[in-house]
Design an enzyme around this catalytic site. Structure first.
Site, short mmCIF file in Angstrom:
data_model
loop_
_atom_site.label_atom_id
_atom_site.label_comp_id
_atom_site.label_asym_id
_atom_site.label_seq_id
_atom_site.Cartn_x
_atom_site.Cartn_y
_atom_site.Cartn_z
CB SER A 1 3.73 6.03 7.24
OG SER A 1 3.29 5.92 5.89
CG ASN B 1 -0.42 0.76 2.40
OD1 ASN B 1 -0.57 1.98 2.49
ND2 ASN B 1 0.23 0.05 3.31
CE LYS C 1 2.82 0.56 12.91
NZ LYS C 1 1.45 0.38 12.41
CG ASN D 1 4.29 1.57 9.54
OD1 ASN D 1 3.60 1.10 8.63
ND2 ASN D 1 4.00 2.72 10.12
CG PHE E 1 -0.58 9.49 7.01
CD1 PHE E 1 -0.48 8.14 7.29
CD2 PHE E 1 0.38 10.35 7.54
CE1 PHE E 1 0.57 7.64 8.07
CE2 PHE E 1 1.42 9.86 8.33
CZ PHE E 1 1.52 8.52 8.59
CG ASN F 1 2.95 4.63 1.82
OD1 ASN F 1 3.78 4.31 0.98
ND2 ASN F 1 2.23 3.75 2.50
CB THR F 2 4.07 10.87 4.86
OG1 THR F 2 2.70 10.49 5.00
CG2 THR F 2 4.21 12.37 5.01
C1 LIG Z 1 -3.69 -0.53 3.78
C2 LIG Z 1 -2.81 -0.28 4.95
C3 LIG Z 1 -2.81 0.97 5.55
C4 LIG Z 1 -2.00 1.22 6.65
N1 LIG Z 1 -2.05 2.44 7.25
C5 LIG Z 1 -1.35 2.65 8.38
C6 LIG Z 1 -1.46 3.88 9.08
O1 LIG Z 1 -2.21 4.77 8.71
N2 LIG Z 1 -0.71 4.03 10.21
C7 LIG Z 1 0.13 3.06 10.68
O2 LIG Z 1 0.79 3.26 11.72
N3 LIG Z 1 0.26 1.88 10.03
C8 LIG Z 1 -0.45 1.66 8.91
N4 LIG Z 1 -0.35 0.46 8.27
C9 LIG Z 1 0.59 -0.55 8.80
C10 LIG Z 1 -0.09 -1.55 9.73
O3 LIG Z 1 -0.63 -0.94 10.87
C11 LIG Z 1 0.93 -2.64 10.17
O4 LIG Z 1 1.98 -2.03 10.90
C12 LIG Z 1 1.52 -3.37 8.97
O5 LIG Z 1 0.56 -3.55 7.97
C13 LIG Z 1 2.06 -4.74 9.35
O6 LIG Z 1 1.05 -5.54 9.91
P1 LIG Z 1 0.21 -6.61 9.08
O7 LIG Z 1 1.20 -7.49 8.38
O8 LIG Z 1 -0.60 -7.35 10.13
O9 LIG Z 1 -0.65 -5.86 8.14
C14 LIG Z 1 -1.15 0.19 7.16
C15 LIG Z 1 -1.14 -1.06 6.54
C16 LIG Z 1 -1.96 -1.31 5.46
C17 LIG Z 1 -1.93 -2.68 4.82
#
Ligand SMILES: Cc1cc2nc3c(=O)[nH]c(=O)nc-3n(C[C@H](O)[C@H](O)[C@H](O)COP(=O)(O)O)c2cc1C
Length: 352
Positions: A182, A117, A215, A244, A121, A184-185
């Site tokens: 993140s 992804n 985090k 993350n 934000f 993505n910023t």
């Molecule tokens: C679509 C998507 C959006 C995410 N947005 C955020 C976010 O806004 N803030 C954040 O701290 N992590 C964000 N994450 C990261 C997740 O919170 C997590 O740290 C990461 O996906 C690893 O966990 P997972 O393998 O269980 O998904 C996002 C992940 C995904 C897949």
């Protein structure tokens, strides 16, 4: 009541963001369908003495939480017990609303049970989300608030964004999560430095007694991560959330060359970093492990490596509402099988 595999087949026919909007609509509605909601809470929510912890100033009936990024605007909190989650982390919110990056920016890899992804934000902004949260908080399960800076905010003004968000969310959440990890910023991860971490936790601790967690990203040397986490704790952080998404594009076949990868393919990477942090810090702070977890075996190895709590996002998409229940029930067995009477005895057991 329904087979998630069937729901998933239908949902995966839609473009991922459309599927997420449909899911959001369903989850917003679920609490109003009282019979179905209670049925699902009874079926999926594990509330057991062995798993219940009083940490971060509140009670977690089970350690499996929803990771930040799924409920960006705090619209689905009320449905989370029915999904089995013991807590939820909303956001990441920014002070001003923002649209996020250009679409397409969300990609599924079903065979790998993974996601890539580059959302950036996308959220409705603090003002609107505070309104949503005020209608719900305090709630039956703990609610964390993940906060981040706006894309247009220059690095030298980033601290002000975080300060405004802490002031806005401190009284309507159980903990705050500082997101500077993140991918993505643009340049956000550059804030993962000693100076900024000292400044942000000094500022946060002057404003609130609510727990504030950091985090971090998985894409750095373990030693660097440990040093940053130690600094955060020294300056008042109440916990660490690791990790993350990753920018290690070698983990996927045919990856995009932007965004962050999550799900099963990052499990070992996030575990290795978490274990390195756990070895140093499991008895000094609250550690939350996240990244590629979707079963009890993986959750338990994180607990033994120092995790008091777990978060899951991608696994929930691939496995659905029975996932938390399965993990929690199996965790109880794994804890007992190791001769422990309570989850707290298993936390960090690898280092004892
Ligand atoms: C679509 C998507 C959006 C995410 N947005 C955020 C976010 O806004 N803030 C954040 O701290 N992590 C964000 N994450 C990261 C997740 O919170 C997590 O740290 C990461 O996906 C690893 O966990 P997972 O393998 O269980 O998904 C996002 C992940 C995904 C897949």
């Amino acid at each position: 009541m329904f087979e998630y595999e069937t729901v998933k087949k239908i949902m995966f026919n839609f473009e991922p963001e459309t599927a997420h909007s449909i899911a959001e609509c369903g989850l917003r509605t679920l609490p109003y369908c009282r019979f179905v909601n209670s049925y699902m809470i009874n079926k999926n929510f594990v509330n057991h003495d062995i798993l219940t912890q009083n940490i971060l100033g509140t009670t977690f009936h089970n350690p499996i939480g929803l990771g930040a990024g799924f409920d960006k605007n705090a619209t689905m909190i009320k449905a989370m017990p029915a999904m089995g989650f013991g807590y939820t982390e909303i956001g990441t919110m920014t002070p001003k609303p923002q649209a996020g990056n250009e679409k397409p920016r969300l990609f599924r890899y079903p065979e790998q049970e993974s996601i890539q992804n580059a959302m950036g934000f996308n959220n409705k902004g603090a003002y609107k989300i505070i309104g949503n949260l005020k209608k719900v908080y305090p709630y039956a399960i703990p609610v964390g608030a993940s906060i981040g800076k706006n894309k247009i905010t220059p690095e030298n003004k980033a601290l002000e964004d975080y300060e405004n968000l802490i002031r806005g969310f401190k009284d309507i959440s159980d903990y705050l999560a500082i997101n500077i990890s993140s991918p993505n910023t643009p340049n956000l991860r550059d804030l993962q430095n000693e100076e900024f971490i000292k400044a942000i936790f000094t500022m946060a601790k002057n404003i609130t007694s609510k727990p504030v967690l950091l985090k971090i990203a998985p894409d750095m040397e373990h030693e660097t991560a440990i040093t940053l986490c130690k600094t955060a704790i020294e300056y008042g952080a109440d916990g660490i959330i690791a990790t993350n998404t990753t920018q290690d594009y070698s983990l996927l076949p045919n990856p995009k060359d932007f965004g962050g990868i999550s799900g099963a393919v990052m499990s070992d990477k996030s575990y290795e970093m978490f274990k390195a942090i756990g070895a140093e810090l499991h008895d000094k702070t609250v550690l939350i492990s996240v990244g590629g977890i979707s079963d009890a075996k993986d959750a338990y190895r994180r607990i033994r490596a120092g995790a008091s709590l777990i978060q899951i996002l991608s696994g929930f998409i691939f496995k659905g509402p029975s996932m938390c229940k399965n993990i929690n029930e199996e965790l109880i067995e794994l804890i007992k099988a190791d001769g422990f009477n309570h989850i707290s005895e298993a936390i960090g057991a690898d280092f004892k």
